[in-house]
Scaffold this motif. Sequence first.
Motif, PDB file in Angstrom:
ATOM      1  N   UNK A  87      -2.909  18.636  -4.181  1.00  0.00           N
ATOM      2  CA  UNK A  87      -1.879  18.156  -3.275  1.00  0.00           C
ATOM      3  C   UNK A  87      -2.019  18.849  -1.926  1.00  0.00           C
ATOM      4  N   UNK A  88      -2.363  20.117  -1.926  1.00  0.00           N
ATOM      5  CA  UNK A  88      -2.574  20.825  -0.667  1.00  0.00           C
ATOM      6  C   UNK A  88      -3.706  20.151   0.102  1.00  0.00           C
ATOM      7  N   UNK A  89      -4.774  19.839  -0.613  1.00  0.00           N
ATOM      8  CA  UNK A  89      -5.926  19.218   0.045  1.00  0.00           C
ATOM      9  C   UNK A  89      -5.540  17.900   0.704  1.00  0.00           C
ATOM     10  N   UNK A 105       0.342  10.088  -5.066  1.00  0.00           N
ATOM     11  CA  UNK A 105       0.892  11.411  -4.780  1.00  0.00           C
ATOM     12  C   UNK A 105       1.707  11.909  -5.970  1.00  0.00           C
ATOM     13  N   UNK A 106       2.448  11.028  -6.584  1.00  0.00           N
ATOM     14  CA  UNK A 106       3.192  11.427  -7.787  1.00  0.00           C
ATOM     15  C   UNK A 106       2.248  11.898  -8.873  1.00  0.00           C
ATOM     16  N   UNK A 107       1.154  11.145  -8.984  1.00  0.00           N
ATOM     17  CA  UNK A 107       0.159  11.461 -10.004  1.00  0.00           C
ATOM     18  C   UNK A 107      -0.396  12.866  -9.783  1.00  0.00           C
ATOM     19  N   UNK A 108      -0.721  13.168  -8.524  1.00  0.00           N
ATOM     20  CA  UNK A 108      -1.254  14.497  -8.220  1.00  0.00           C
ATOM     21  C   UNK A 108      -0.191  15.547  -8.508  1.00  0.00           C
ATOM     22  N   UNK A 109       1.034  15.204  -8.189  1.00  0.00           N
ATOM     23  CA  UNK A 109       2.134  16.138  -8.381  1.00  0.00           C
ATOM     24  C   UNK A 109       2.323  16.453  -9.869  1.00  0.00           C
ATOM     25  N   UNK A 110       2.254  15.390 -10.699  1.00  0.00           N
ATOM     26  CA  UNK A 110       2.570  15.582 -12.121  1.00  0.00           C
ATOM     27  C   UNK A 110       1.396  16.050 -12.945  1.00  0.00           C
ATOM     28  N   UNK A 111       0.206  15.631 -12.565  1.00  0.00           N
ATOM     29  CA  UNK A 111      -0.953  15.957 -13.405  1.00  0.00           C
ATOM     30  C   UNK A 111      -2.148  16.323 -12.538  1.00  0.00           C
ATOM     31  N   UNK A 112      -1.913  17.220 -11.600  1.00  0.00           N
ATOM     32  CA  UNK A 112      -2.953  17.581 -10.644  1.00  0.00           C
ATOM     33  C   UNK A 112      -4.274  17.960 -11.290  1.00  0.00           C
ATOM     34  N   UNK A 113      -4.195  18.642 -12.439  1.00  0.00           N
ATOM     35  CA  UNK A 113      -5.430  19.083 -13.085  1.00  0.00           C
ATOM     36  C   UNK A 113      -6.295  17.920 -13.529  1.00  0.00           C
ATOM     37  N   UNK A 114      -5.671  16.794 -13.729  1.00  0.00           N
ATOM     38  CA  UNK A 114      -6.418  15.664 -14.279  1.00  0.00           C
ATOM     39  C   UNK A 114      -6.779  14.639 -13.217  1.00  0.00           C
ATOM     40  N   UNK A 115      -6.410  14.930 -11.989  1.00  0.00           N
ATOM     41  CA  UNK A 115      -6.733  13.976 -10.931  1.00  0.00           C
ATOM     42  C   UNK A 115      -8.039  14.411 -10.290  1.00  0.00           C
ATOM     43  N   UNK A 116      -9.052  13.594 -10.476  1.00  0.00           N
ATOM     44  CA  UNK A 116     -10.359  13.975  -9.960  1.00  0.00           C
ATOM     45  C   UNK A 116     -10.402  13.763  -8.454  1.00  0.00           C
ATOM     46  N   UNK A 133       0.799  -1.212   0.000  1.00  0.00           N
ATOM     47  CA  UNK A 133       0.000   0.000   0.000  1.00  0.00           C
ATOM     48  C   UNK A 133       0.837   1.269   0.000  1.00  0.00           C
ATOM     49  N   UNK A 134       2.062   1.194   0.546  1.00  0.00           N
ATOM     50  CA  UNK A 134       2.862   2.411   0.550  1.00  0.00           C
ATOM     51  C   UNK A 134       3.201   2.786  -0.890  1.00  0.00           C
ATOM     52  N   UNK A 135       3.390   1.770  -1.710  1.00  0.00           N
ATOM     53  CA  UNK A 135       3.635   2.041  -3.138  1.00  0.00           C
ATOM     54  C   UNK A 135       2.432   2.749  -3.752  1.00  0.00           C
ATOM     55  N   UNK A 136       1.278   2.284  -3.364  1.00  0.00           N
ATOM     56  CA  UNK A 136       0.051   2.902  -3.874  1.00  0.00           C
ATOM     57  C   UNK A 136       0.003   4.384  -3.525  1.00  0.00           C
ATOM     58  N   UNK A 137       0.296   4.674  -2.268  1.00  0.00           N
ATOM     59  CA  UNK A 137       0.279   6.080  -1.850  1.00  0.00           C
ATOM     60  C   UNK A 137       1.305   6.876  -2.655  1.00  0.00           C
ATOM     61  N   UNK A 138       2.480   6.298  -2.841  1.00  0.00           N
ATOM     62  CA  UNK A 138       3.517   6.967  -3.641  1.00  0.00           C
ATOM     63  C   UNK A 138       2.998   7.317  -5.020  1.00  0.00           C
ATOM     64  N   UNK A 139       2.386   6.321  -5.661  1.00  0.00           N
ATOM     65  CA  UNK A 139       1.934   6.509  -7.033  1.00  0.00           C
ATOM     66  C   UNK A 139       0.911   7.641  -7.115  1.00  0.00           C
ATOM     67  N   UNK A 187     -12.278  11.896  -6.814  1.00  0.00           N
ATOM     68  CA  UNK A 187     -12.392  10.472  -6.489  1.00  0.00           C
ATOM     69  C   UNK A 187     -11.039   9.872  -6.139  1.00  0.00           C
ATOM     70  N   UNK A 188     -10.031  10.301  -6.879  1.00  0.00           N
ATOM     71  CA  UNK A 188      -8.725   9.669  -6.708  1.00  0.00           C
ATOM     72  C   UNK A 188      -8.139  10.013  -5.351  1.00  0.00           C
ATOM     73  N   UNK A 189      -8.199  11.268  -4.973  1.00  0.00           N
ATOM     74  CA  UNK A 189      -7.599  11.557  -3.665  1.00  0.00           C
ATOM     75  C   UNK A 189      -8.477  11.104  -2.511  1.00  0.00           C
TER      76      UNK A 189
END
Lengths: 173, 1034
Positions: B487-489, B438-449, B430-436, B451-453
Amino acid sequence: MIQFVLLISRQGKVRLTKWYSPYTQKERSKVIRELSGVILTRGPKLCNFVEWRGHKVVYKRYASLYFCMGIDQEDNELEVLEIIHHYVEILDRYFGSVSELRPWFIVCELDLIFNFHKYNAAYYALDELLIAGELQESSKKTVARLIAAQDSLVEAAKEQASSLSNIISQATK
Amino acid sequence: MALSGMRGLSVFISDIRNCPNKEQERLRVDKELGNIRTRFKSEKGLTHYEKKKYVWKMLYIHMLGYDVDFGHMEAVSLISAPKYPEKQVGYIVTSSLLNENHDFLRLAINTVRNDIIGRNETFQCLALTMVGNIGGREFSESLAPDVQKLLISSSCRPLVRKKAALCLLRLYRKNPDVVNIDGWADRMAQLLDERDLGVLTSSTSLLVALVSNNHEAYWSCLPKCVKILERLARNQDIPQEYTYYGIPSPWLQVKAMRALQYFPTIEDPNIRRSLFEVLQRILMGTDVVKNVNKNNASHAVLFEALALVMHLDAEKEMMSQCVALLGKFIAVREPNIRYLGLENMSRMLMVTDVHDSIKRHQAQIITSLKDPDISIRRRALDLLYGMCDVSNAKDIVEELLQYLSAADFAMREELSLKAAILAEKFAPDLSWYVDVILQLIDKAGDFVSDDIWFRVVQFVTNNEDLQPYAAAKAREYLDKPAIHETMVKVSAYLLGEYSHLLARRPGCSPKEIFSVIHEKLPTVSTTTIPILLSTYAKILMHTQPADPELQKIVWAIFNKYESCIDVEIQQRAVEYFALSKKGAALMDILAEMPKFPERQSALLKKAEDAEVDSAEQSAIKLRAQQQMSNALVVTDQRPANGAPQTVGELSLVKIPSMSGDQHASTDQGLSQANGTLTTVDPQPASVDLLGDLLGPLAIEGPPGAAVQFELNAVSGLEGVPSSADYAAIVPVGEQTNTVQLMNLLEHVLMYNAMLFKQPIGNINERFYALCLKDSGVLYEDPNIQIGIKAEWRAHQGRLVLFLGNKNTSPLVSVQALILPPVHLKIELSLVPETIPPRAQVQCPLELMNLHPSRDVAVLEFSYKFGTNMVNVKLRLPAVLNKFLQPISVSAEEFFLQWRSLSGPPLKLQEVVRGVKPLSLTEMTSLFNSFRLTVCPGLDPNPNNLVASTTFYSESTRPMLCLIRIETDPADLTQLRMTVASGDPTLTFELKEFIKEQLVSIPTASRPPAPAPPAAQPTNPAALTDPGALLAGLL
């Protein structure tokens, strides 16, 4: 099933459309507008398929004309790509014979002015090739024969009409 | 001069082409349209010739993309012109300008019909073409019989008949009822014997449409399709004009193979063999050649052959041959082949056995993700998504993440959604999941709905081990200079809940955490500020002993926002300020959020919706889901409340509105009674849903708590819309009645647990379906899916059970036990005790049939979910008919055997009454599906049916069985059945088996199983499970 056939020039002008599913005028314009945006901007060495709004569109460029056919997701793309080529060969043969062996797309880009009703042979040929969005005839020879027969019917009617008008004009002199 | 009449048109076209800009062009077109309009309106009737002229202009204008909204009538009226040139123009222009929904078309139906039934061949062609291209439902009803007649008429020439075939295809699509199946199936089969390849091509298209709707009626066409394929493959008797670049009509080949894909299977071994020969030849014999068209055409055939091989679930060898071919294709230079290679590999994923061989091409597929062509990149993404499992998830997801920064804008949203889903589905830890994420939000925050966070928060909340890790990660991201608001949220939320777990690390004192979060406040929007305020309140609560300095700062912030214009922010500020003055009481109120119940990911649903791009449609879907989840809860809570239920379904539906009002009033009551300022402000969209839930609950629970509680209750449901999600995660108002609340919560969790043990789908139906096919799902509930795949060889069988854990936590105490009947020898390999999250384990099972019997083996399966034991008993589809091999015998053989088996006990006869009425064709296909080969024509009486098969068991040799059914056309509910074989037990068992099948049709659905009473929550599945009942009888 083929949903629609579009011929678009490189400048984005529409040369022929045919719709096998009920599209309203508004939807038709939208398809043409959006699809030309997608297809005309694609580079030369890419594949002949684009995915667009849940449709698959198979297209191929011949000289300055793009031939596009919208098909269903599960249709066989290469089969449709060769229907396009088959169509082009039929047109080529037809226009070649009527306009001193020039490729027909030049005919339709340049000589359209003088030959609009010939140009409409593109419509006749399409109707001999496809009905209901499915391939009707895979023999070029047969299609060519049928278009020629139609042409001669039209010519015959014309001659009849002109001879008739000659008679009338002579009678009224 | 022929052209002189068209001068106006030529001048017009030339004008248009000389227009320097679009503006001018429009003016010219408008002028012309005005001109045409006046001409059409003028009192003087126009001649057909004049009409033709203007109608041509209209067509030209239409082609330029302008709307031509008049003159349709004139175009349609030309159809009735007596002369060919005018009529032709009328037909062509009408079918270009109008679509099937235009009213004017209706006016033409009669004229069109006259042309179709008339004797003029050219008119027939024009009419059929137009109807085939734009005919609608009305055409369908009035013209179908005439078109059918033309198609089968022997006096019509091919040029008319091929058009009739496709015209009929269109009419059939508009209204399937116009083709009467009984009479038509035989005609269709005859059409496939056609010599003219044009007519044959069109007829095959028609067949594809017919069988795609209903293959049952067209079994007789199957061998003919194979024959057509053989003829084409061998290039026998194909006229030169029908070969395309040396290939015998590639289109017809494709169509014939397409038609075959609509038949579930091919029983006849001879036909199957000849088909496989053709397919093998196509697979092996297709080479890459220089000529582009030849190449395309041969590969069109090849890809269709691949699809057919996959559909037929051919032998392993052939399958791996296919994968090898596709592997070659995805690496070639020709982009079309690369594209199709990837696309077909995705389709191939449905076949379970080839997964591993596809995985071998992973590196190449990842390369395709960087292809210059977006079409190919899309295919690669789809394929990677489909082939991802626990073993390769890490690689694939990391590739996707890497690609994300470089990906086109158009693909980012899909890409991030897919990465998020894969990460969730197959996370090795699961820690890998959290990493992924967070990276996703970091790289493409506009596209992360959202639901994902939300989902990350759920995972972290539910896994204590994960909490310090997630908090530390969130802290790291906050150090970055510019981070996305999402990411702030998520960081603020995680740190608010769990930052106290980091207390001793450098830079993680409450004060430091607070200031690093507070730094972001000026950059965020009003939707994020409430989350930050909650975080501050939580940080304050966790700071023990209280830090007066921090307290002062935070209070100052609350103070500042007490007058904020945004209601949500203002309310929180006011409440938190008041609460934080309460000292120790704060501890209870602001305690950690309770665990979220396990549930299906909203993301997966979103992925399904992503395919449909219309927002409206997904909204409908969402609504349907809401309704479904409501219904589920309401019915489930009913017995649990203990109150006798006199209200039916309908009155339950009414409750929401009532309780909605009630909800509002209790809401007020609460804030006054408790003297606190807590109010809840759920979004309007969810009010109904919440009201629904609370209908029964609000009566039982303390009124105040109920309102608070709804937020948690909602989160427990499957398929809750995201607005409710939002309410569940974002702490809108903190609880005051925590203890009461927790009691209630436990209640609901228990109901939820019940929900999660409910089998999905009807177990009985699944079993019966598997009696007829060899792979499919045997059982499914929200935690586990048991799939099955079987291979049968004579009296032996090999079954593989696929146990798939659908949850994010492991399933433990897994046990599987087989209760075999005496006639079956079954060995089950070891079943692991634990199934890891999101993993699938395979358990092979060896079977041997000792002697004939109808008894069924039962699989007793159990696992533990949370504290509840789930125990199900399932029948295994190792039934009598699996040991049959279809065989067709000649009349002589049949009668010889029939006579030699003269009477009981080898030959048994019985009159069966109460049979489900079936037509002979239906009965034939039923028999065929049970591997009893029906031999048509053996019995002189057309109302009788004769079938043969071979039975395999260890004690008997392969045994020929003969069956005869005599039906009574006057009364289909009774029949006489005679069964004969060389073994008395076999004869008896087979007779009984067939009787069972005839008396109850296996596919008929049972009424749904009653909901299990909640009074016995320990083992609800066993009560509904027919397998269990059966086991009780054994």
